[in-house]
Design a protein around this motif. Structure first.
Motif, short mmCIF file in Angstrom:
data_model
loop_
_atom_site.label_atom_id
_atom_site.label_comp_id
_atom_site.label_asym_id
_atom_site.label_seq_id
_atom_site.Cartn_x
_atom_site.Cartn_y
_atom_site.Cartn_z
N ARG A 272 57.46 2.30 41.27
CA ARG A 272 58.49 1.29 41.47
C ARG A 272 59.79 1.73 40.81
NH1 ARG A 272 53.83 -1.81 40.71
NH2 ARG A 272 53.41 -3.19 42.46
N PHE A 273 60.89 1.28 41.43
CA PHE A 273 62.22 1.62 40.94
C PHE A 273 63.09 0.38 41.07
CE2 PHE A 273 60.20 5.25 42.83
CZ PHE A 273 60.36 6.24 41.87
N ARG A 274 63.89 0.09 40.03
CA ARG A 274 64.86 -0.99 40.08
C ARG A 274 66.21 -0.35 40.37
NH1 ARG A 274 62.72 -5.84 39.10
NH2 ARG A 274 64.78 -6.71 39.16
N PHE A 275 67.04 -1.07 41.15
CA PHE A 275 68.35 -0.51 41.49
C PHE A 275 69.37 -1.60 41.70
CE2 PHE A 275 66.34 -1.26 45.57
CZ PHE A 275 67.37 -1.60 46.43
N SER A 276 70.63 -1.20 41.61
CA SER A 276 71.74 -2.09 41.91
C SER A 276 72.38 -1.62 43.21
CB SER A 276 72.77 -2.07 40.77
OG SER A 276 73.31 -0.77 40.63
N GLY A 277 73.18 -2.47 43.79
CA GLY A 277 73.85 -2.11 45.04
C GLY A 277 72.92 -2.20 46.23
N GLU A 278 73.19 -1.37 47.22
CA GLU A 278 72.43 -1.36 48.47
C GLU A 278 71.65 -0.05 48.60
OE1 GLU A 278 72.39 -3.83 50.84
OE2 GLU A 278 73.60 -5.05 49.48
N MET A 279 70.57 -0.09 49.37
CA MET A 279 69.82 1.11 49.69
C MET A 279 70.69 1.96 50.60
SD MET A 279 66.91 2.68 49.28
CE MET A 279 66.00 1.37 48.52
N ALA A 280 70.87 3.23 50.26
CA ALA A 280 71.69 4.12 51.08
C ALA A 280 70.83 4.97 52.01
CB ALA A 280 72.54 5.03 50.19
N ASN A 281 69.68 5.47 51.51
CA ASN A 281 68.84 6.33 52.33
C ASN A 281 67.43 6.40 51.73
OD1 ASN A 281 68.30 8.16 54.45
ND2 ASN A 281 68.61 9.89 53.08
N VAL A 282 66.44 6.46 52.60
CA VAL A 282 65.06 6.68 52.19
C VAL A 282 64.50 7.77 53.10
CG1 VAL A 282 62.74 5.71 52.01
CG2 VAL A 282 64.71 4.30 51.45
N ARG A 283 63.90 8.79 52.51
CA ARG A 283 63.25 9.84 53.30
C ARG A 283 61.86 10.06 52.73
NH1 ARG A 283 63.35 14.07 56.72
NH2 ARG A 283 62.67 16.12 55.99
N VAL A 284 60.84 9.97 53.56
CA VAL A 284 59.47 10.25 53.16
C VAL A 284 58.87 11.24 54.15
CG1 VAL A 284 59.01 8.11 51.91
CG2 VAL A 284 58.67 8.16 54.36
N VAL A 285 58.14 12.23 53.61
CA VAL A 285 57.47 13.22 54.45
C VAL A 285 56.06 13.43 53.92
CG1 VAL A 285 59.58 14.44 55.14
CG2 VAL A 285 58.35 15.18 53.11
N ASP A 286 55.14 13.77 54.83
CA ASP A 286 53.76 14.04 54.41
C ASP A 286 53.64 15.47 53.91
OD1 ASP A 286 53.51 15.70 56.65
OD2 ASP A 286 52.25 14.31 57.76
N TRP A 287 52.44 15.90 53.58
CA TRP A 287 52.21 17.21 52.98
C TRP A 287 52.60 18.36 53.91
CZ3 TRP A 287 48.37 20.53 54.94
CH2 TRP A 287 47.57 19.98 55.94
N ASN A 288 52.70 18.10 55.22
CA ASN A 288 53.13 19.11 56.18
C ASN A 288 54.64 19.08 56.41
OD1 ASN A 288 50.72 20.42 56.94
ND2 ASN A 288 50.14 18.65 58.18
N GLY A 289 55.33 18.15 55.78
CA GLY A 289 56.76 18.00 55.99
C GLY A 289 57.12 17.14 57.19
N VAL A 290 56.13 16.46 57.77
CA VAL A 290 56.37 15.60 58.92
C VAL A 290 56.90 14.25 58.41
CG1 VAL A 290 55.33 14.46 60.92
CG2 VAL A 290 54.55 16.74 60.24
#
Length: 109
Positions: free
Chosen positions: A71-89
């Protein structure tokens, strides 16, 4: 592993008041990588982010997860989220990437 800014303590109420939003990364049992960027500040909700191999700078978090929750706390707005699996997909092409939940205005417990 270096960080741009040290991770602040989660115990001071005036600090968490300035980070009213919460992003939760939930692992699906497959090693995966994630990167979260915000237009404000972000910090990990953990005693020792380095022990979890998570790099936290002022506006960006990078890490890996296979099981469990981070978990992460933050201020402002979400700008970007990138998730990839172990193959980079990336998501949504891979059903193995972690789930990401973003909640705005979440009070500290």
């Amino acid at each position: 592993m270096a960080r741009d800014d040290p991770v602040r303590s989660q115990t001071a109420s005036n600090e968490t008041d300035s980070l009213p939003n919460l992003v939760t990364i939930v692992g699906r049992g497959v090693p995966s990588k994630f990167e979260i960027a915000v237009d404000g500040e972000i910090e990990m909700v953990a005693d020792d982010p380095v022990a979890q191999a998570t790099i936290v700078s002022e506006k960006v978090v990078e890490g890996a997860i296979d099981t469990g929750v981070q978990r992460f706390r933050f201020s402002g707005e979400m700008a970007n989220v990138r998730v990839v699996d172990w193959n980079g997909v990336p998501a949504p092409e891979s059903s193995s990437t972690p789930n990401v939940h973003v909640d705005y205005g979440v009070p500290e417990r």
